[in-house]
Write a protein that holds these residues in place. Structure first.
Motif, mmCIF file in Angstrom:
data_model
loop_
_atom_site.group_PDB
_atom_site.id
_atom_site.type_symbol
_atom_site.label_atom_id
_atom_site.label_comp_id
_atom_site.label_asym_id
_atom_site.label_seq_id
_atom_site.Cartn_x
_atom_site.Cartn_y
_atom_site.Cartn_z
ATOM 1 N N TRP A 88 35.215 39.199 83.378
ATOM 2 C CA TRP A 88 33.884 39.699 84.127
ATOM 3 C C TRP A 88 32.832 38.642 83.971
ATOM 4 N N GLY A 89 32.682 38.013 82.921
ATOM 5 C CA GLY A 89 31.746 37.324 82.582
ATOM 6 C C GLY A 89 32.021 35.798 83.385
ATOM 7 N N VAL A 90 33.016 35.227 83.230
ATOM 8 C CA VAL A 90 33.564 34.104 83.757
ATOM 9 C C VAL A 90 33.247 34.423 85.635
ATOM 10 N N TRP B 184 26.307 43.158 83.741
ATOM 11 C CA TRP B 184 27.404 42.720 82.896
ATOM 12 C C TRP B 184 26.721 42.857 81.196
ATOM 13 N N PHE C 35 41.424 38.364 68.961
ATOM 14 C CA PHE C 35 40.780 38.080 70.268
ATOM 15 C C PHE C 35 39.754 36.954 69.864
ATOM 16 N N THR D 172 38.769 41.192 76.692
ATOM 17 C CA THR D 172 39.123 40.080 77.605
ATOM 18 C C THR D 172 38.518 40.512 78.981
ATOM 19 N N ASN E 80 28.146 45.675 78.457
ATOM 20 C CA ASN E 80 28.523 45.134 77.150
ATOM 21 C C ASN E 80 27.773 45.412 76.018
ATOM 22 N N LEU F 102 36.396 43.011 80.136
ATOM 23 C CA LEU F 102 35.046 43.403 80.325
ATOM 24 C C LEU F 102 34.095 42.212 79.898
ATOM 25 N N TYR F 103 34.439 41.603 79.000
ATOM 26 C CA TYR F 103 33.636 40.448 78.562
ATOM 27 C C TYR F 103 33.787 38.886 79.136
ATOM 28 N N ILE F 104 34.933 38.579 78.843
ATOM 29 C CA ILE F 104 35.435 37.111 79.121
ATOM 30 C C ILE F 104 35.573 37.218 80.782
ATOM 31 N N MET G 91 23.622 35.473 83.836
ATOM 32 C CA MET G 91 24.598 36.816 83.762
ATOM 33 C C MET G 91 23.527 37.761 84.347
#
Lengths: 575, 54
Positions: free
Chosen positions: B42-44, A303, A205, B36, A307, B38-40, A299
């Motif tokens: 969703w963030g994007v 979110w 990742f 991917t 996270n 939850l972070y990427i 953001m």
């Protein structure tokens, strides 16, 4: 005596040549051994370069010394971050992945020629980035946030390095497949290999995130793309920037278990519990990347909090589990070794003169108390406001990456040298002191930077006296004192680092050869060291010493957490 | 020699959790998918939905 075995039976493995380690009884694929050596040597070289740069940074931020001019300061700060946070750590982690797969599973390594190609790519990438940094027009610091722009070969070097590392991780997975297919082990893989698997998954990742954002940034530096959105860059870049430090966490926890087994014959208290803790890392640890965006208005709070709080705390739970099971496994092993008096005879009579054990235990304590607790505080959205972009942040990650990961990797080196390089550690008396020297320095760096950050000292600032600033501002004098103590600590850590490099390089070049004769090790292995390559638990709950230590940790955690809420309530002007 | 055939040994059932932990590629899949999404992703999506300043 180490013996070269006959070619391993089986057509697919006919070309592989193994030796049997006379200390552990493990079968070592010679191709894997050479790759581990190459990656470990490269790691130490980049640690030396990055470490010198780190000392120069600390001496510049020490107000009474203020060593470098501003241009050099930002150049050196950029190089320090890239060399130690990426190149030293990931080269060493690739060595750990090959060790945990090929050596611990007694397997041949997958596609050694491609593994060498991966190593060359990583080396070329790391050198290319360093060249860009030293040319002086890529002083964008480790994060390289747009609109600051570096030379194209700065980004290209990082991309090539990431591709090489990704191939190395692929070879780890390939070796797992080979070991399973050729039945080199029975049942489940050993816990240390499972921890390495966790690191490898996080690495995929991490490296993919790096490639996703650095490729368009490279094209932007070439003028082929007109703009990189800074917030988009930050989100995706931190998928690499922070997750690369999570590879470290998984890798150094594996190293803790490995050194426990090698030095005192420790076995996991419960394979299931420890593996479940690693599973929590696999599922949730990468989400901590959002810490770095807690103060960004773009953001949403949802979110950020999902996270870094709700889900990230599950990964923290994983660390808390390891924080119990690692010392618990050590205590159980020491009690099995006969140290049963009172709550702490097992700890008092631990092999503190063995730098591998001492480094591992210091890493365990300092990672938990300094890096771990401060990480949870920084990851809480409201508390983050107290220290965001102050030097508290480098204080935190020096607690994790230097006092935690680097010290653990240094400790592991004291067994990589005899078991893989087949050279006995030179200057054992000096080697005994090395982890203490480096550990005290690293702890000082972390704590004093955190203290200075709490007083408002900014990070990445060349001149905190704000000379020539249009609007003068006096930072607290206590902060200046902390930065001076940080500089002193950096000198101590540098002395420990230099000692490590001198001992390591000296051992590789001039250490007593162990592949001939039957000389004992300067730092002997436990008679049950081979448990490092086995699946199995030593289930016991009679761990009074560990329970006391863990209780102290929890108390410190709770106190520090709530002290920060109290501190926030005093400075937050929402009444 | 016994006239009775040997009773068949039933293979021991491997618990689902153990199967998960023993499958590196399934772990790899979920270990990449969760951050991917939850972070990427969703963030994007949040950044993409920020209105452009007039």
């Amino acid at each position: 005596m180490a013996a070269i075995d006959a070619p391993y039976p089986g057509s697919a493995a006919a070309a592989a040549i193994f030796r049997t380690c006379r200390f552990t009884g493990l079968k070592v694929d010679i191709a894997a051994q050479r790759l581990i050596m190459a990656n470990a040597v490269a790691a130490v070289v980049f640690l030396a370069v990055g470490g010198v740069m780190g000392l120069l940074v600390a001496l510049t931020r020490w107000p009474a010394v203020h060593l470098l001019p501003s241009e050099w300061f930002y150049l050196v700060l950029t190089g320090h971050g890239a060399n130690v946070l990426l190149f030293w750590i990931i080269f060493f982690e690739i060595a750990i992945l090959y060790f945990a797969s090929a050596v611990l599973l007694g397997s041949r390594i997958a596609t050694p020629k491609i593994a060498w190609a991966a190593f060359v790519l990583m080396l070329v990438g790391a050198v290319m980035t360093n060249v860009a940094v030293f040319q002086g027009d890529s002083s964008v610091m480790f994060t390289s946030y747009p609109p600051m722009q570096a030379s194209p070969h700065f980004y290209l070097g990082l991309i090539i390095f990431a591709v090489g590392a990704l191939i190395g991780v692929g070879i780890f997975f390939g070796t797992l497949v080979i070991a399973h297919g050729e039945h080199t082990y029975e049942g489940s893989i050993p816990l240390v290999t499972f921890g390495a698997l966790t690191a490898a998954i996080i690495a995929v990742f991490t490296l993919a995130s790096g490639a996703i954002i650095l490729i368009p940034t490279y094209l932007w530096s070439l003028g082929l793309i007109t703009e990189i959105d800074p917030l988009m860059y930050k989100v995706v870049w931190w998928g690499m920037g922070h997750s690369s430090q999570q590879i470290n966490v998984a890798a150094h926890v594996s190293v803790w278990y490995a050194i426990g087994a090698l030095t005192i014959g420790a076995k996991p208290l419960s394979e299931k519990v420890s593996r479940s803790a690693f599973l929590l890392y696999i599922l949730f640890l990468q989400l901590a990347s959002a810490h770095h965006l807690l103060a960004d208005p773009g953001m949403s709070a949802t979110w950020k909090i999902v996270n870094t709080s709700y889900l990230m705390y599950l990964a923290v739970l994983g660390s808390l589990i390891h924080g119990l099971t690692v010392p618990g496994a050590l205590e159980a092993a020491q009690r099995r070794n006969g140290y049963t008096k009172g709550a702490f005879e097992w700890l008092r009579k631990a092999p503190w003169g063995n730098p591998a054990f001492a480094g591992m235990f210091l890493s365990l304590v300092m990672f938990g108390f300094i890096g771990g607790i401060s990480g949870v505080v920084l990851g809480t959205e409201q508390l983050n406001l107290l220290m965001h972009n102050t030097i508290y942040v480098p204080g935190h990650f020096h607690g994790t990456v230097v006092a935690g990961t680097t010290l653990a990797f240094m400790a592991m080196t004291y067994y990589v040298l005899p078991l893989i390089f087949q050279r006995d550690v030179i200057w054992p008396k000096l080697a005994r002191w090395q982890p203490y020297l480096f550990g005290i320095g690293a702890a000082g760096i972390s704590l004093f930077m955190m203290g200075a950050g709490t007083l408002g000292i900014p990070r990445r600032h060349w001149d905190i006296t704000l000379t020539d600033a249009m609007h003068p501002f006096d930072l607290p004098s206590g902060g200046f004192l902390m930065m001076g103590l940080n500089g002193l600590s950096a000198v101590i850590a540098a002395a420990g680092g230099i000692l490590y490099i001198v001992i390591t390089v000296g051992t590789v070049l001039w250490g007593k050869r162990l592949d001939k004769g039957d000389a004992p090790l300067n730092f002997p292995l436990h008679k049950q060291a081979a448990t490092v390559a086995e699946y199995g638990s030593h289930t016991t709950v009679k761990l009074p010493g560990t329970i006391i230590l863990v209780s102290i940790f929890f108390l410190s955690f709770v106190l520090y957490y709530f002290v920060n809420w109290k501190y926030l309530s005093e400075i937050w002007l929402l009444r | 020699m016994s006239d009775h055939p040997e009773p068949e040994v039933q293979p021991q059932r491997v618990p689902a959790m153990q199967q998960l932990l023993d499958n590196p590629f399934l772990l790899l899949f979920i270990g990449i998918t969760i951050p991917t999404v939850l972070y990427i992703v969703w963030g994007v999506m949040e950044i993409a939905s920020i209105p452009v300043a007039p």
